[in-house]
Design a protein around this motif. Structure first.
Motif, PDB file in Angstrom:
ATOM      1  N   MET A 188      -4.520  13.554   9.755  1.00 31.66           N
ATOM      2  CA  MET A 188      -4.236  14.430  11.071  1.00 31.66           C
ATOM      3  C   MET A 188      -2.657  15.117  10.587  1.00 31.66           C
ATOM      4  O   MET A 188      -2.085  14.761   9.682  1.00 31.66           O
ATOM      5  N   VAL A 189      -1.828  16.059  11.038  1.00 29.55           N
ATOM      6  CA  VAL A 189      -1.174  16.680  11.263  1.00 29.55           C
ATOM      7  C   VAL A 189       0.324  15.848  11.828  1.00 29.55           C
ATOM      8  O   VAL A 189      -0.126  15.729  13.582  1.00 29.55           O
ATOM      9  N   ILE A 190       1.198  15.499  11.192  1.00 34.75           N
ATOM     10  CA  ILE A 190       2.483  14.506  11.603  1.00 34.75           C
ATOM     11  C   ILE A 190       2.890  15.812  13.289  1.00 34.75           C
ATOM     12  O   ILE A 190       2.563  17.308  13.599  1.00 34.75           O
ATOM     13  N   ASN A 191       3.559  15.365  14.318  1.00 41.05           N
ATOM     14  CA  ASN A 191       4.514  16.261  15.891  1.00 41.05           C
ATOM     15  C   ASN A 191       5.543  16.919  14.792  1.00 41.05           C
ATOM     16  O   ASN A 191       6.751  16.350  14.833  1.00 41.05           O
ATOM     17  N   LEU A 192       5.391  17.839  14.469  1.00 42.47           N
ATOM     18  CA  LEU A 192       6.473  18.489  13.729  1.00 42.47           C
ATOM     19  C   LEU A 192       7.657  18.512  14.405  1.00 42.47           C
ATOM     20  O   LEU A 192       8.920  18.387  14.418  1.00 42.47           O
ATOM     21  N   GLY A 193       7.502  19.159  15.918  1.00 41.55           N
ATOM     22  CA  GLY A 193       8.724  19.560  16.681  1.00 41.55           C
ATOM     23  C   GLY A 193       9.226  18.154  17.207  1.00 41.55           C
ATOM     24  O   GLY A 193      10.743  18.139  17.429  1.00 41.55           O
ATOM     25  N   ALA A 194       8.348  16.619  17.136  1.00 46.09           N
ATOM     26  CA  ALA A 194       9.211  16.031  17.370  1.00 46.09           C
ATOM     27  C   ALA A 194       9.841  15.183  16.517  1.00 46.09           C
ATOM     28  O   ALA A 194      10.887  14.802  16.573  1.00 46.09           O
ATOM     29  N   VAL A 195       9.495  15.542  15.402  1.00 44.41           N
ATOM     30  CA  VAL A 195      10.528  15.477  14.431  1.00 44.41           C
ATOM     31  C   VAL A 195      11.365  15.809  13.419  1.00 44.41           C
ATOM     32  O   VAL A 195      12.886  16.007  13.965  1.00 44.41           O
ATOM     33  N   LYS A 196      11.030  17.553  14.719  1.00 43.24           N
ATOM     34  CA  LYS A 196      12.563  17.586  14.002  1.00 43.24           C
ATOM     35  C   LYS A 196      13.665  17.673  15.818  1.00 43.24           C
ATOM     36  O   LYS A 196      15.246  17.699  15.542  1.00 43.24           O
ATOM     37  N   ASP A 197      13.133  17.534  16.875  1.00 41.94           N
ATOM     38  CA  ASP A 197      13.731  16.870  17.883  1.00 41.94           C
ATOM     39  C   ASP A 197      14.201  15.391  17.670  1.00 41.94           C
ATOM     40  O   ASP A 197      15.344  14.833  17.897  1.00 41.94           O
ATOM     41  N   GLY A 198      14.078  14.645  16.367  1.00 48.69           N
ATOM     42  CA  GLY A 198      14.518  13.530  15.974  1.00 48.69           C
ATOM     43  C   GLY A 198      13.749  12.480  17.245  1.00 48.69           C
ATOM     44  O   GLY A 198      14.247  11.157  17.244  1.00 48.69           O
ATOM     45  N   ASN A 199      12.720  12.415  17.924  1.00 49.69           N
ATOM     46  CA  ASN A 199      12.447  12.156  18.703  1.00 49.69           C
ATOM     47  C   ASN A 199      10.866  10.459  17.928  1.00 49.69           C
ATOM     48  O   ASN A 199       9.638  11.416  17.635  1.00 49.69           O
ATOM     49  N   TRP A 200      11.235   9.713  17.038  1.00 51.75           N
ATOM     50  CA  TRP A 200      10.719   9.144  16.208  1.00 51.75           C
ATOM     51  C   TRP A 200       9.784   8.278  17.639  1.00 51.75           C
ATOM     52  O   TRP A 200       8.424   8.164  16.863  1.00 51.75           O
ATOM     53  N   ALA A 201       9.805   8.143  17.850  1.00 49.92           N
ATOM     54  CA  ALA A 201       9.205   7.468  18.639  1.00 49.92           C
ATOM     55  C   ALA A 201       7.995   8.299  19.216  1.00 49.92           C
ATOM     56  O   ALA A 201       6.393   7.794  19.216  1.00 49.92           O
ATOM     57  N   LEU A 202       8.235   9.795  19.808  1.00 50.57           N
ATOM     58  CA  LEU A 202       6.989  10.262  19.844  1.00 50.57           C
ATOM     59  C   LEU A 202       6.173  10.413  18.444  1.00 50.57           C
ATOM     60  O   LEU A 202       4.675  10.461  18.838  1.00 50.57           O
ATOM     61  N   VAL A 203       6.729  10.826  17.329  1.00 46.49           N
ATOM     62  CA  VAL A 203       6.150  11.192  15.928  1.00 46.49           C
ATOM     63  C   VAL A 203       5.194   9.607  15.938  1.00 46.49           C
ATOM     64  O   VAL A 203       3.631   9.668  15.141  1.00 46.49           O
ATOM     65  N   GLU A 204       5.697   8.222  16.233  1.00 45.99           N
ATOM     66  CA  GLU A 204       4.546   7.350  15.428  1.00 45.99           C
ATOM     67  C   GLU A 204       4.111   6.729  16.699  1.00 45.99           C
ATOM     68  O   GLU A 204       2.483   6.338  16.150  1.00 45.99           O
ATOM     69  N   SER A 205       4.503   7.365  18.473  1.00 47.78           N
ATOM     70  CA  SER A 205       2.636   7.563  18.988  1.00 47.78           C
ATOM     71  C   SER A 205       1.874   8.358  18.582  1.00 47.78           C
ATOM     72  O   SER A 205       0.850   7.719  18.775  1.00 47.78           O
ATOM     73  N   ASP A 206       2.581   9.058  18.466  1.00 50.69           N
ATOM     74  CA  ASP A 206       1.332  10.248  18.157  1.00 50.69           C
ATOM     75  C   ASP A 206       0.614   9.814  16.982  1.00 50.69           C
ATOM     76  O   ASP A 206      -0.725  10.126  16.777  1.00 50.69           O
ATOM     77  N   ILE A 207       0.529   9.463  15.721  1.00 45.37           N
ATOM     78  CA  ILE A 207      -0.316   8.608  14.703  1.00 45.37           C
ATOM     79  C   ILE A 207      -0.489   7.537  15.203  1.00 45.37           C
ATOM     80  O   ILE A 207      -1.671   8.173  14.480  1.00 45.37           O
ATOM     81  N   ALA A 208       0.118   6.929  16.194  1.00 44.29           N
ATOM     82  CA  ALA A 208      -1.222   5.976  16.485  1.00 44.29           C
ATOM     83  C   ALA A 208      -2.057   6.332  17.153  1.00 44.29           C
ATOM     84  O   ALA A 208      -3.707   4.799  17.452  1.00 44.29           O
ATOM     85  N   ALA A 209      -1.789   6.624  18.216  1.00 42.47           N
ATOM     86  CA  ALA A 209      -3.271   7.154  18.682  1.00 42.47           C
ATOM     87  C   ALA A 209      -4.405   8.170  18.147  1.00 42.47           C
ATOM     88  O   ALA A 209      -5.711   7.231  18.255  1.00 42.47           O
ATOM     89  N   VAL A 210      -3.917   8.330  17.034  1.00 45.30           N
ATOM     90  CA  VAL A 210      -4.975   9.029  16.092  1.00 45.30           C
ATOM     91  C   VAL A 210      -5.536   7.410  15.532  1.00 45.30           C
ATOM     92  O   VAL A 210      -6.616   7.399  14.845  1.00 45.30           O
ATOM     93  N   ARG A 211      -4.896   6.852  14.914  1.00 45.07           N
ATOM     94  CA  ARG A 211      -4.894   5.171  14.246  1.00 45.07           C
ATOM     95  C   ARG A 211      -6.252   4.347  15.078  1.00 45.07           C
ATOM     96  O   ARG A 211      -6.609   4.056  14.369  1.00 45.07           O
ATOM     97  N   ALA A 212      -5.854   4.274  15.888  1.00 51.36           N
ATOM     98  CA  ALA A 212      -6.642   3.669  17.140  1.00 51.36           C
ATOM     99  C   ALA A 212      -8.625   3.908  17.583  1.00 51.36           C
ATOM    100  O   ALA A 212      -9.258   3.638  17.769  1.00 51.36           O
ATOM    101  N   ALA A 213      -8.252   5.227  16.920  1.00 50.59           N
ATOM    102  CA  ALA A 213      -9.704   6.673  17.264  1.00 50.59           C
ATOM    103  C   ALA A 213     -10.043   6.664  15.865  1.00 50.59           C
ATOM    104  O   ALA A 213     -11.332   6.444  15.586  1.00 50.59           O
ATOM    105  N   THR A 214      -9.766   5.443  14.761  1.00 52.55           N
ATOM    106  CA  THR A 214     -10.029   5.978  13.380  1.00 52.55           C
ATOM    107  C   THR A 214     -10.270   4.741  12.676  1.00 52.55           C
ATOM    108  O   THR A 214      -8.928   4.332  11.800  1.00 52.55           O
ATOM    109  N   THR A 215     -10.521   3.162  13.226  1.00 50.12           N
ATOM    110  CA  THR A 215     -10.367   2.230  12.816  1.00 50.12           C
ATOM    111  C   THR A 215     -11.574   1.725  11.398  1.00 50.12           C
ATOM    112  O   THR A 215     -12.384   3.090  11.301  1.00 50.12           O
ATOM    113  N   ALA A 216     -10.338   0.483  10.779  1.00 54.42           N
ATOM    114  CA  ALA A 216     -11.179   0.476   9.274  1.00 54.42           C
ATOM    115  C   ALA A 216     -12.925   0.692   9.721  1.00 54.42           C
ATOM    116  O   ALA A 216     -13.452   0.566   9.728  1.00 54.42           O
ATOM    117  N   PRO A 217     -13.787   0.621   8.392  1.00 52.36           N
ATOM    118  CA  PRO A 217     -13.266   1.492   7.047  1.00 52.36           C
ATOM    119  C   PRO A 217     -12.456   3.021   7.421  1.00 52.36           C
ATOM    120  O   PRO A 217     -12.173   3.443   6.189  1.00 52.36           O
TER     121      PRO A 217
END
Length: 237
Positions: A96-125
């Motif tokens: 997955m591609v990170i939310n670059l705009g959120a990175v540049k905004d310093g909005n690390w909560a959004l960066v993390e939640s964006d990744i977590a949303a995809v993680r929740a859809a891609t459970t192990a293995p």
């Protein structure tokens, strides 16, 4: 730092053999599968529209796809839905591609939640790799993006899409990423890795996976003891 593999076979075993051009045909995907098996690569990486990919019975070739590609500027819910569809289509890994705009905004909560949303859809293995587009980031942003990826449950951090104007992988970025999250997370170098010397330099810097399109040429370079290094000089697969 990792121990550099000494043979083309060792390198092949950590390669995601990649074809992400928008004009790719189904015949080219089949050729990609055949070549990956012939070369002994770990996986293939294809666009979601080409899923599912049929891997010949008896092969251990893995299938990866991309999500939020190539900009990362998609809603988290869209990325999650895309990832869930990919899992339903039988993929083994999602990049997955990170939310670059959120990175540049310093909005690390959004960066993390964006990744977590995809993680929740891609459970192990199913493995999740997070593309941080390192060439577009400062060193501090690289570190924080890697830390956010780890907190959100990613399995890998990855340098680049290969499509960003700022460039692809660099030894410095791979080294910093590995210093930040290895060995807890894997580190994938992709974008502009075109020679055997490039590949070996990335591995020496800490890459545990490589994203390559010109895999055969890279492996030939490793076999020939190629010494000329061009790592990080140009972007794109």
């Amino acid at each position: 730092m990792t121990t550099t593999p000494v043979s083309p076979e060792d390198v092949a075993r950590i390669v995601d053999h990649t074809l992400l051009k928008p004009e790719t045909t189904s015949a080219q995907i089949q050729a990609l599968v055949d070549e990956a098996i012939s070369l002994g690569t770990f996986s293939i990486c294809v666009s979601p529209s080409h899923l599912p990919v049929v891997v010949p019975e008896g092969s251990d070739l893995k299938v990866a796809t991309v999500v939020g590609f190539p900009s990362g500027a998609h809603k988290s819910s869209v990325k999650a839905a895309e990832a869930a569809q990919a899992v339903a289509d039988g993929v083994d890994e999602v990049d997955m591609v990170i939310n670059l705009g959120a990175v540049k905004d310093g909005n690390w909560a959004l960066v993390e939640s964006d990744i977590a949303a995809v993680r929740a859809a891609t459970t192990a293995p199913v493995l999740l790799k997070v593309i941080i587009e390192s060439a577009a980031l400062t060193d501090d942003e690289i570190v924080r993006a890697c830390e956010a990826s780890e907190r959100a449950g990613a399995d890998f951090v990855k340098t680049s899409t290969g499509f960003h104007s700022t460039g692809g992988a660099s030894v410095a970025a791979v080294s910093l990423m590995a210093k930040t999250v290895a060995p807890r997370l894997g580190v994938k170098a992709s974008g502009g890795v075109r020679t055997g010397a490039d590949a070996l330099a990335m591995i020496a810097a800490g890459a545990t996976r490589l994203g390559l399109s010109g895999t055969a040429a890279v492996l030939e370079g490793v076999a020939s003891g190629e010494s000329e290094q061009s790592a990080g000089e140009s972007a794109g697969y």
